[in-house]
Design a protein around this motif. Structure first.
Motif, PDB file in Angstrom:
ATOM      1  N   ALA A 111       0.828  -1.207   0.000  1.00  0.00           N
ATOM      2  CA  ALA A 111       0.000   0.000   0.000  1.00  0.00           C
ATOM      3  C   ALA A 111       0.861   1.257   0.000  1.00  0.00           C
ATOM      4  CB  ALA A 111      -0.918  -0.013   1.218  1.00  0.00           C
ATOM      5  N   ALA A 112       1.994   1.222  -0.682  1.00  0.00           N
ATOM      6  CA  ALA A 112       2.951   2.330  -0.658  1.00  0.00           C
ATOM      7  C   ALA A 112       2.420   3.602  -1.317  1.00  0.00           C
ATOM      8  CB  ALA A 112       4.256   1.908  -1.318  1.00  0.00           C
ATOM      9  N   ASP A 113       1.328   3.515  -2.060  1.00  0.00           N
ATOM     10  CA  ASP A 113       0.780   4.700  -2.701  1.00  0.00           C
ATOM     11  C   ASP A 113       0.046   5.615  -1.731  1.00  0.00           C
ATOM     12  OD1 ASP A 113      -0.064   2.940  -5.752  1.00  0.00           O
ATOM     13  OD2 ASP A 113       1.786   3.913  -5.132  1.00  0.00           O
ATOM     14  N   ALA A 114      -0.225   5.150  -0.546  1.00  0.00           N
ATOM     15  CA  ALA A 114      -0.909   5.983   0.443  1.00  0.00           C
ATOM     16  C   ALA A 114       0.019   7.095   0.915  1.00  0.00           C
ATOM     17  CB  ALA A 114      -1.348   5.128   1.631  1.00  0.00           C
ATOM     18  N   ASN A 115      -0.546   8.246   1.251  1.00  0.00           N
ATOM     19  CA  ASN A 115       0.264   9.372   1.711  1.00  0.00           C
ATOM     20  C   ASN A 115       0.856   9.118   3.092  1.00  0.00           C
ATOM     21  OD1 ASN A 115      -0.131  10.855  -0.592  1.00  0.00           O
ATOM     22  ND2 ASN A 115      -1.988  11.810   0.182  1.00  0.00           N
ATOM     23  N   ALA A 116       0.084   8.573   3.996  1.00  0.00           N
ATOM     24  CA  ALA A 116       0.572   8.292   5.342  1.00  0.00           C
ATOM     25  C   ALA A 116      -0.201   7.125   5.924  1.00  0.00           C
ATOM     26  CB  ALA A 116       0.402   9.516   6.231  1.00  0.00           C
ATOM     27  N   TRP A 117       0.468   6.369   6.787  1.00  0.00           N
ATOM     28  CA  TRP A 117      -0.181   5.218   7.395  1.00  0.00           C
ATOM     29  C   TRP A 117       0.434   4.922   8.754  1.00  0.00           C
ATOM     30  CZ3 TRP A 117       3.531   1.633   8.260  1.00  0.00           C
ATOM     31  CH2 TRP A 117       4.632   1.613   7.422  1.00  0.00           C
ATOM     32  N   THR A 118      -0.326   4.213   9.564  1.00  0.00           N
ATOM     33  CA  THR A 118       0.123   3.755  10.876  1.00  0.00           C
ATOM     34  C   THR A 118      -0.439   2.370  11.103  1.00  0.00           C
ATOM     35  OG1 THR A 118       0.116   6.006  11.752  1.00  0.00           O
ATOM     36  CG2 THR A 118       0.085   4.219  13.358  1.00  0.00           C
TER      37      THR A 118
ATOM     38  N   GLY B 153       4.525   5.441   8.404  1.00  0.00           N
ATOM     39  CA  GLY B 153       5.210   5.765   7.169  1.00  0.00           C
ATOM     40  C   GLY B 153       4.444   6.782   6.356  1.00  0.00           C
ATOM     41  N   SER B 154       5.117   7.287   5.343  1.00  0.00           N
ATOM     42  CA  SER B 154       4.477   8.243   4.452  1.00  0.00           C
ATOM     43  C   SER B 154       5.198   8.256   3.123  1.00  0.00           C
ATOM     44  CB  SER B 154       4.492   9.643   5.069  1.00  0.00           C
ATOM     45  OG  SER B 154       5.830  10.078   5.242  1.00  0.00           O
ATOM     46  N   CYS B 155       4.504   8.758   2.117  1.00  0.00           N
ATOM     47  CA  CYS B 155       5.059   8.888   0.770  1.00  0.00           C
ATOM     48  C   CYS B 155       4.787  10.287   0.250  1.00  0.00           C
ATOM     49  CB  CYS B 155       4.427   7.877  -0.179  1.00  0.00           C
ATOM     50  SG  CYS B 155       4.798   6.168   0.215  1.00  0.00           S
ATOM     51  N   ALA B 156       5.781  10.850  -0.444  1.00  0.00           N
ATOM     52  CA  ALA B 156       5.609  12.157  -1.076  1.00  0.00           C
ATOM     53  C   ALA B 156       6.700  12.338  -2.121  1.00  0.00           C
ATOM     54  CB  ALA B 156       5.693  13.274  -0.037  1.00  0.00           C
ATOM     55  N   ASN B 157       6.328  12.878  -3.274  1.00  0.00           N
ATOM     56  CA  ASN B 157       7.275  13.235  -4.325  1.00  0.00           C
ATOM     57  C   ASN B 157       8.186  12.071  -4.737  1.00  0.00           C
ATOM     58  OD1 ASN B 157       6.300  15.926  -4.245  1.00  0.00           O
ATOM     59  ND2 ASN B 157       7.624  16.321  -2.498  1.00  0.00           N
ATOM     60  N   GLY B 158       7.627  10.873  -4.849  1.00  0.00           N
ATOM     61  CA  GLY B 158       8.398   9.723  -5.300  1.00  0.00           C
ATOM     62  C   GLY B 158       9.288   9.101  -4.244  1.00  0.00           C
ATOM     63  N   SER B 159       9.143   9.472  -3.002  1.00  0.00           N
ATOM     64  CA  SER B 159       9.957   8.932  -1.922  1.00  0.00           C
ATOM     65  C   SER B 159       9.048   8.461  -0.794  1.00  0.00           C
ATOM     66  CB  SER B 159      10.912  10.014  -1.405  1.00  0.00           C
ATOM     67  OG  SER B 159      11.698   9.522  -0.355  1.00  0.00           O
ATOM     68  N   CYS B 160       9.331   7.289  -0.260  1.00  0.00           N
ATOM     69  CA  CYS B 160       8.555   6.754   0.855  1.00  0.00           C
ATOM     70  C   CYS B 160       9.485   6.442   2.014  1.00  0.00           C
ATOM     71  CB  CYS B 160       7.820   5.473   0.447  1.00  0.00           C
ATOM     72  SG  CYS B 160       6.557   5.734  -0.808  1.00  0.00           S
ATOM     73  N   SER B 161       9.006   6.685   3.218  1.00  0.00           N
ATOM     74  CA  SER B 161       9.795   6.377   4.407  1.00  0.00           C
ATOM     75  C   SER B 161       8.928   5.658   5.419  1.00  0.00           C
ATOM     76  CB  SER B 161      10.371   7.653   5.017  1.00  0.00           C
ATOM     77  OG  SER B 161       9.328   8.497   5.446  1.00  0.00           O
ATOM     78  N   ARG B 162       9.594   4.915   6.310  1.00  0.00           N
ATOM     79  CA  ARG B 162       8.867   4.206   7.362  1.00  0.00           C
ATOM     80  C   ARG B 162       9.713   4.156   8.618  1.00  0.00           C
ATOM     81  NH1 ARG B 162       9.692  -2.104   7.504  1.00  0.00           N
ATOM     82  NH2 ARG B 162      11.840  -2.145   6.817  1.00  0.00           N
ATOM     83  N   ASN B 163       9.047   4.039   9.743  1.00  0.00           N
ATOM     84  CA  ASN B 163       9.665   3.876  11.050  1.00  0.00           C
ATOM     85  C   ASN B 163       8.947   2.726  11.742  1.00  0.00           C
ATOM     86  OD1 ASN B 163      11.379   6.230  10.899  1.00  0.00           O
ATOM     87  ND2 ASN B 163       9.516   7.431  11.151  1.00  0.00           N
ATOM     88  N   VAL B 164       9.709   1.773  12.245  1.00  0.00           N
ATOM     89  CA  VAL B 164       9.132   0.631  12.942  1.00  0.00           C
ATOM     90  C   VAL B 164       9.781   0.528  14.313  1.00  0.00           C
ATOM     91  CG1 VAL B 164       8.763  -1.859  12.922  1.00  0.00           C
ATOM     92  CG2 VAL B 164       8.768  -0.591  10.771  1.00  0.00           C
ATOM     93  N   THR B 165       8.961   0.427  15.355  1.00  0.00           N
ATOM     94  CA  THR B 165       9.464   0.259  16.710  1.00  0.00           C
ATOM     95  C   THR B 165       8.873  -1.008  17.297  1.00  0.00           C
ATOM     96  OG1 THR B 165       9.648   2.645  17.004  1.00  0.00           O
ATOM     97  CG2 THR B 165       9.639   1.298  19.003  1.00  0.00           C
ATOM     98  N   ARG B 166       9.747  -1.877  17.771  1.00  0.00           N
ATOM     99  CA  ARG B 166       9.320  -3.129  18.395  1.00  0.00           C
ATOM    100  C   ARG B 166       9.725  -3.102  19.857  1.00  0.00           C
ATOM    101  NH1 ARG B 166      11.524  -4.656  13.388  1.00  0.00           N
ATOM    102  NH2 ARG B 166       9.986  -5.622  12.039  1.00  0.00           N
ATOM    103  N   THR B 167       8.835  -3.552  20.728  1.00  0.00           N
ATOM    104  CA  THR B 167       9.130  -3.653  22.146  1.00  0.00           C
ATOM    105  C   THR B 167       8.889  -5.088  22.577  1.00  0.00           C
ATOM    106  OG1 THR B 167       8.480  -1.363  22.492  1.00  0.00           O
ATOM    107  CG2 THR B 167       8.618  -2.765  24.445  1.00  0.00           C
ATOM    108  N   GLY B 168       9.897  -5.708  23.159  1.00  0.00           N
ATOM    109  CA  GLY B 168       9.798  -7.095  23.590  1.00  0.00           C
ATOM    110  C   GLY B 168       9.222  -7.224  24.977  1.00  0.00           C
ATOM    111  N   PRO B 169       9.002  -8.451  25.425  1.00  0.00           N
ATOM    112  CA  PRO B 169       8.391  -8.685  26.731  1.00  0.00           C
ATOM    113  C   PRO B 169       9.257  -8.189  27.894  1.00  0.00           C
ATOM    114  CG  PRO B 169       8.993 -10.759  25.690  1.00  0.00           C
ATOM    115  CD  PRO B 169       9.243  -9.682  24.703  1.00  0.00           C
ATOM    116  N   ALA B 170      10.568  -8.080  27.688  1.00  0.00           N
ATOM    117  CA  ALA B 170      11.448  -7.594  28.751  1.00  0.00           C
ATOM    118  C   ALA B 170      11.562  -6.075  28.737  1.00  0.00           C
ATOM    119  CB  ALA B 170      12.836  -8.213  28.603  1.00  0.00           C
TER     120      ALA B 170
END
Length: 73
Positions: A19-26, A44-61
């Protein structure tokens, strides 16, 4: 249980990539296993032919892992 959580996470990530064509997502997910609860949040978000994403994972500890990425065409 961990394999199920990781499989679900990978499928969700691939679905988001499709779904990279979307402007922003969570997206966020939580999984509970024998060692506790883990969570993941991705934005993440897409604009002007560029897409970026940030992923944060938190474990049980409580350990947190963050990954960022950008792709351009």
């Amino acid at each position: 249980m961990t394999k199920l959580f990781l499989t679900t996470l990978v499928i969700g990530t691939l679905s988001v990539a499709a779904a990279a064509d979307a402007n922003a997502w969570t997206r966020s997910a939580t999984g509970t296993g024998p060692r506790g609860t883990s969570s993941v949040t991705a934005t993440g978000s897409c604009a002007n032919g560029s897409c970026s994403r940030n992923v944060t994972r938190t474990g049980p500890a409580g350990n947190t892992y963050t990954r960022t990425g950008t792709i351009s065409r």
